[in-house]
Motif scaffolding. Structure first.
Motif, short mmCIF file in Angstrom:
data_model
loop_
_atom_site.label_atom_id
_atom_site.label_comp_id
_atom_site.label_asym_id
_atom_site.label_seq_id
_atom_site.Cartn_x
_atom_site.Cartn_y
_atom_site.Cartn_z
N GLY A 186 0.80 -1.21 0.00
CA GLY A 186 0.00 0.00 0.00
C GLY A 186 0.83 1.26 0.00
O GLY A 186 1.90 1.33 -0.62
N ALA A 187 0.35 2.27 0.73
CA ALA A 187 1.03 3.57 0.75
C ALA A 187 2.39 3.50 1.40
O ALA A 187 3.25 4.35 1.17
N ALA A 188 2.60 2.48 2.24
CA ALA A 188 3.88 2.35 2.94
C ALA A 188 4.92 1.57 2.13
O ALA A 188 6.06 1.42 2.58
N ALA A 189 4.55 1.08 0.96
CA ALA A 189 5.47 0.27 0.16
C ALA A 189 6.66 1.11 -0.31
O ALA A 189 6.53 2.29 -0.63
N VAL A 190 7.82 0.48 -0.34
CA VAL A 190 9.06 1.14 -0.77
C VAL A 190 9.66 0.34 -1.93
O VAL A 190 9.78 -0.89 -1.84
N THR A 191 10.02 1.03 -3.00
CA THR A 191 10.67 0.38 -4.13
C THR A 191 12.17 0.33 -3.88
O THR A 191 12.85 1.35 -3.90
N ALA A 192 12.68 -0.87 -3.62
CA ALA A 192 14.10 -1.04 -3.32
C ALA A 192 14.93 -1.17 -4.60
O ALA A 192 16.03 -0.62 -4.69
N LEU A 193 14.40 -1.88 -5.58
CA LEU A 193 15.05 -2.00 -6.89
C LEU A 193 14.03 -1.65 -7.96
O LEU A 193 12.92 -2.21 -7.96
N ASP A 194 14.41 -0.75 -8.86
CA ASP A 194 13.46 -0.18 -9.83
C ASP A 194 13.91 -0.52 -11.25
O ASP A 194 14.65 0.23 -11.88
N ALA A 195 13.47 -1.69 -11.74
CA ALA A 195 13.82 -2.14 -13.10
C ALA A 195 15.33 -2.12 -13.31
O ALA A 195 15.82 -1.66 -14.35
N LEU A 196 16.04 -2.66 -12.34
CA LEU A 196 17.51 -2.62 -12.36
C LEU A 196 18.08 -3.64 -13.34
O LEU A 196 17.70 -4.81 -13.31
N THR A 197 18.99 -3.19 -14.18
CA THR A 197 19.72 -4.07 -15.10
C THR A 197 21.21 -3.87 -14.89
O THR A 197 21.72 -2.76 -15.02
N LEU A 198 21.89 -4.97 -14.54
CA LEU A 198 23.33 -4.93 -14.27
C LEU A 198 23.94 -6.28 -14.62
O LEU A 198 23.32 -7.32 -14.37
N GLY A 199 25.15 -6.26 -15.16
CA GLY A 199 25.88 -7.49 -15.41
C GLY A 199 27.23 -7.45 -14.75
O GLY A 199 27.86 -6.39 -14.62
N VAL A 250 29.74 -1.89 -4.95
CA VAL A 250 28.41 -1.29 -5.08
C VAL A 250 28.24 -0.29 -3.94
O VAL A 250 28.37 -0.66 -2.76
N MET A 251 27.97 0.96 -4.29
CA MET A 251 27.83 2.02 -3.30
C MET A 251 26.50 2.74 -3.50
O MET A 251 25.83 2.57 -4.51
N GLY A 252 26.16 3.57 -2.52
CA GLY A 252 24.95 4.36 -2.62
C GLY A 252 24.49 4.82 -1.25
O GLY A 252 24.90 4.26 -0.23
N PRO A 253 23.66 5.84 -1.19
CA PRO A 253 23.15 6.32 0.09
C PRO A 253 22.31 5.25 0.79
O PRO A 253 21.90 4.25 0.17
N SER A 254 22.04 5.43 2.06
CA SER A 254 21.16 4.52 2.78
C SER A 254 19.81 4.48 2.07
O SER A 254 19.27 5.50 1.66
N GLY A 255 19.28 3.27 1.90
CA GLY A 255 18.00 3.12 1.22
C GLY A 255 18.08 3.11 -0.29
O GLY A 255 17.05 3.14 -0.96
N SER A 256 19.30 3.04 -0.83
CA SER A 256 19.46 3.09 -2.29
C SER A 256 19.21 1.74 -2.96
O SER A 256 19.08 1.67 -4.18
N GLY A 257 19.15 0.65 -2.17
CA GLY A 257 18.90 -0.67 -2.75
C GLY A 257 20.10 -1.59 -2.75
O GLY A 257 20.03 -2.70 -3.30
N LYS A 258 21.20 -1.18 -2.11
CA LYS A 258 22.42 -2.00 -2.14
C LYS A 258 22.20 -3.38 -1.52
O LYS A 258 22.55 -4.40 -2.12
N SER A 259 21.62 -3.40 -0.33
CA SER A 259 21.43 -4.68 0.36
C SER A 259 20.43 -5.56 -0.39
O SER A 259 20.61 -6.78 -0.49
N THR A 260 19.38 -4.95 -0.92
CA THR A 260 18.39 -5.72 -1.67
C THR A 260 19.02 -6.29 -2.94
O THR A 260 18.72 -7.43 -3.32
N LEU A 261 19.87 -5.53 -3.60
CA LEU A 261 20.59 -6.03 -4.77
C LEU A 261 21.37 -7.28 -4.40
O LEU A 261 21.31 -8.31 -5.09
N LEU A 262 22.12 -7.21 -3.29
CA LEU A 262 22.93 -8.34 -2.86
C LEU A 262 22.05 -9.55 -2.55
O LEU A 262 22.35 -10.68 -2.97
#
Length: 246
Positions: A17-30, A39-51
């Protein structure tokens, strides 16, 4: 060449619902074989979810993830467990060594859990590879933090994984000890062709990689070949201060 690890159009949302957070947004990486990527990025950028998604610990909502020709998103939980056991290595900020086991026993543990009888020479050779050939009989409490992290790396590599995922591997270490661990990881790539994907906040750690990928809001904001630490820090600062783009 086809990447060893390939993420295509990967989406992952947490919550509802309204509380949902998009951690990865159509990410393409090889990620190519025998490469070291930070892999770097601010807190909440999706690094941990990517891993977590790339390692088969979390399933994406959409997209595909392929590791060494195997599409993870089509596997059952049992198949994912077997794949992680045999083809993926993990190193974390916390060493997660069993205190009652010796260094040799900790390193051999993944093989035993997989029903394989570890050869003593195999374990000793792995300890030698991380510079701890003489510490096999020591328990974690008898080792320094850097030595414990080296044992954790040896344990992760004993199964000869296709990819080693490292989540802030130097985060609990002082700068000098951390450099030693980074030297070891760099050597594993250069001499043994190991593929490493490392999440880090540290520009010095990122500067040891072949490539630095920056995430913002679950997307790739920048993707650069090897960069010196000051350049990494400058780019990171710019990304953290830039307004989000949707």
């Amino acid at each position: 060449m086809e990447p060893l690890l390939d993420l295509r159009g990967v989406r992952r949302r947490h919550g509802r619902g309204a509380a949902a957070v998009t951690a990865l947004d159509a990410l393409t990486l090889g990620f190519g074989a025998g490469t070291f990527t930070a892999v770097m990025g601010p807190s909440g950028s999706g690094k941990s979810t990517l891993l977590q998604c790339a390692a088969g610990l979390d399933k994406p909502d959409a997209g595909t993830i392929t590791l060494d020709g195997v599409e993870l998103t089509t596997l059952s939980e049992t198949e994912l467990t077997l794949l992680r056991r045999d083809r993926i290595g993990f190193v974390f900020q916390s060493f997660n060594l069993l205190p009652s086991l010796t260094a040799e026993q900790n390193v051999a543990l993944p093989l035993r859990l997989g029903g394989r009888r570890p050869g003593r020479r195999q374990v000793r050779d792995m300890l030698a590879a991380v510079g701890l050939a003489e510490r096999g009989g020591h328990r974690p409490a008898q080792l320094s933090g850097g030595q414990q992290q080296r044992i954790a790396i040896a344990r992760a590599l004993i199964t000869r994984p296709a990819v080693l995922f490292a989540d802030e591997p130097t985060g609990a270490l002082d700068s000098s000890t951390g450099r030693g661990v980074l030297d070891l990881m760099r050597d594993m790539v250069d001499r043994h062709g190991q593929t490493i994907v490392m999440v880090t906040h540290d520009p010095v750690a990122a500067s040891r990689a072949d490539r630095v990928v920056f995430l913002v809001d679950g997307r790739v904001a920048a993707d650069h070949p090897a960069m010196p630490a000051p350049a990494v820090a400058d780019l990171m600062t710019g990304l953290e201060s830039a307004p989000a783009v949707r």
